[in-house]
Design an enzyme around this catalytic site. Structure first.
Site, PDB file in Angstrom:
ATOM      1  CG  PHE A  19     -19.618  10.835  20.217  1.00 41.58           C
ATOM      2  CD1 PHE A  19     -20.536  11.201  20.529  1.00 41.58           C
ATOM      3  CD2 PHE A  19     -18.298  11.481  20.017  1.00 41.58           C
ATOM      4  CE1 PHE A  19     -20.801  12.376  20.464  1.00 41.58           C
ATOM      5  CE2 PHE A  19     -18.496  12.948  20.078  1.00 41.58           C
ATOM      6  CZ  PHE A  19     -19.683  13.481  20.307  1.00 41.58           C
ATOM      7  CB  ALA A  91     -28.697  22.175  20.817  1.00 36.96           C
ATOM      8  CD  GLU A 107     -29.435  20.319  27.405  1.00 31.16           C
ATOM      9  OE1 GLU A 107     -28.724  21.358  27.224  1.00 31.16           O
ATOM     10  OE2 GLU A 107     -29.403  19.181  27.841  1.00 31.16           O
ATOM     11  CD  GLU A 111     -26.769  24.181  26.115  1.00 34.60           C
ATOM     12  OE1 GLU A 111     -26.420  23.021  25.828  1.00 34.60           O
ATOM     13  OE2 GLU A 111     -27.252  24.884  25.183  1.00 34.60           O
ATOM     14  CB  SER A 130     -24.149  14.928   9.010  1.00 33.26           C
ATOM     15  OG  SER A 130     -23.266  14.596   7.969  1.00 33.26           O
ATOM     16  CD  GLU A 159     -23.834  17.145  31.050  1.00 34.39           C
ATOM     17  OE1 GLU A 159     -23.910  17.915  30.021  1.00 34.39           O
ATOM     18  OE2 GLU A 159     -24.730  16.419  31.184  1.00 34.39           O
ATOM     19  CD  GLU A 161     -23.145  21.687  28.946  1.00 34.38           C
ATOM     20  OE1 GLU A 161     -23.610  21.063  28.044  1.00 34.38           O
ATOM     21  OE2 GLU A 161     -23.660  21.997  29.948  1.00 34.38           O
TER      22      GLU A 161
END
Length: 210
Positions: A19, A91, A107, A111, A130, A159, A161
Site C-alpha cells: 500500500f 471484488a 475478478e 475469484e 472510508s 497474489e 489468494e
C-alpha cells in the site's frame, strides 16, 4: 466548497510498499468562512475497486467467497467475536488501462470461477470506502452467472489468494444479513439491493429462457 478551498502546504510519500501512505499538511476553508489551522493527515492510497454480486436468477443462488483478511487482526484484539475469514462478494482493484466492466468480469472469473452472462447492472455509484483514512472508492455491480458448478478453491497463487467459493440461496443470504453474519460494506449493500430486485431479476431471466 470544493477542492479549490483546500491549501496543501506539504505532501510526501511516507510509505511505498504493497500500500502507499501519503502524508499531507493542509488547511481548508471552514464553514464559518475562516481558514483552518494547518493539520497533518495520513492517507492510504489503496486504489479504486469494483465489487460484483454474482447471482443466478434461475437457480436463485448467490455465489459467495470466503477469505482471510489481515486487517481483522487488530480488530480482534478489542472485538474477539469479529471473524478473520470474511464472507464476501467478488471484488478487485482497477489496474491501469482497465474499464470497470473489464475488472468485474476478470475478478468474477479469478475469484469464483464463474463467467458473467450478458451485461452488468449497476448496484451503487462510486462511493468512498472510508474517506477519513483512505482514497479508495468502490463501485458495485450485479453480474448474472450460472451457479450450477460453482464451488471449490480459487484465487491467484502469485497474489497469495486462498478463496473458498460456495453458494447460498437468496433466502439464506437474507437471513445471514439479518443475523449480522455479513460484516463488510459491499456484501451488505449488495444483499439489500438483491432483496429489492430479486423478483424482477427472476422474471427477466424467465422471460429470456429458451
Amino acid at each position: 466548497m470544493d477542492y479549490r478551498d483546500v491549501d496543501i502546504v506539504n505532501h510526501q510519500r511516507g510509505w511505498d510498499g504493497y500500500f502507499k501512505l501519503d502524508v499531507y499538511e493542509l488547511r481548508h476553508k471552514q464553514f464559518n468562512g475562516r481558514q483552518s489551522p494547518v493539520i497533518r493527515r495520513e492517507v492510504l492510497e489503496r486504489g479504486h475497486a469494483v465489487a460484483v454480486l454474482p447471482y443466478d436468477p434461475v437457480r436463485d443462488e448467490v455465489v459467495l467467497i470466503e477469505q482471510f483478511r489481515p486487517a481483522t487482526l487488530s480488530v480482534h484484539k478489542n472485538t474477539p467475536d469479529m471473524p478473520a475469514w470474511l464472507i464476501e462478494i467478488v471484488a478487485g482493484i482497477v489496474e491501469p488501462g482497465e474499464t470497470l466492466p473489464d475488472v468485474a468480469r476478470r475478478e468474477t472469473m479469478e475469484e469464483s470461477g464463474c463467467s458473467i452472462i450478458g451485461d452488468l447492472e449497476l448496484i451503487t455509484p462510486r462511493y468512498y470506502a472510508s474517506p477519513g483514512c483512505t482514497s479508495e472508492t468502490v463501485q458495485i455491480f450485479y453480474g448474472r452467472v450460472d451457479s450450477k458448478n460453482a464451488g471449490g478453491l480459487h484465487g491467484l497463487a502469485e497474489e497469495g489468494e486462498d478463496i473458498r467459493v460456495f453458494t447460498k440461496s437468496s433466502d439464506d443470504c437474507f437471513a445471514m444479513l439479518r443475523d449480522g453474519i455479513f460484516c463488510n460494506a459491499p456484501i451488505i449493500m449488495a444483499m439489500q439491493w438483491l432483496m429489492l430486485h430479486r423478483d424482477r431479476l427472476r422474471r427477466e431471466a424467465a422471460s429470456t429462457a429458451i
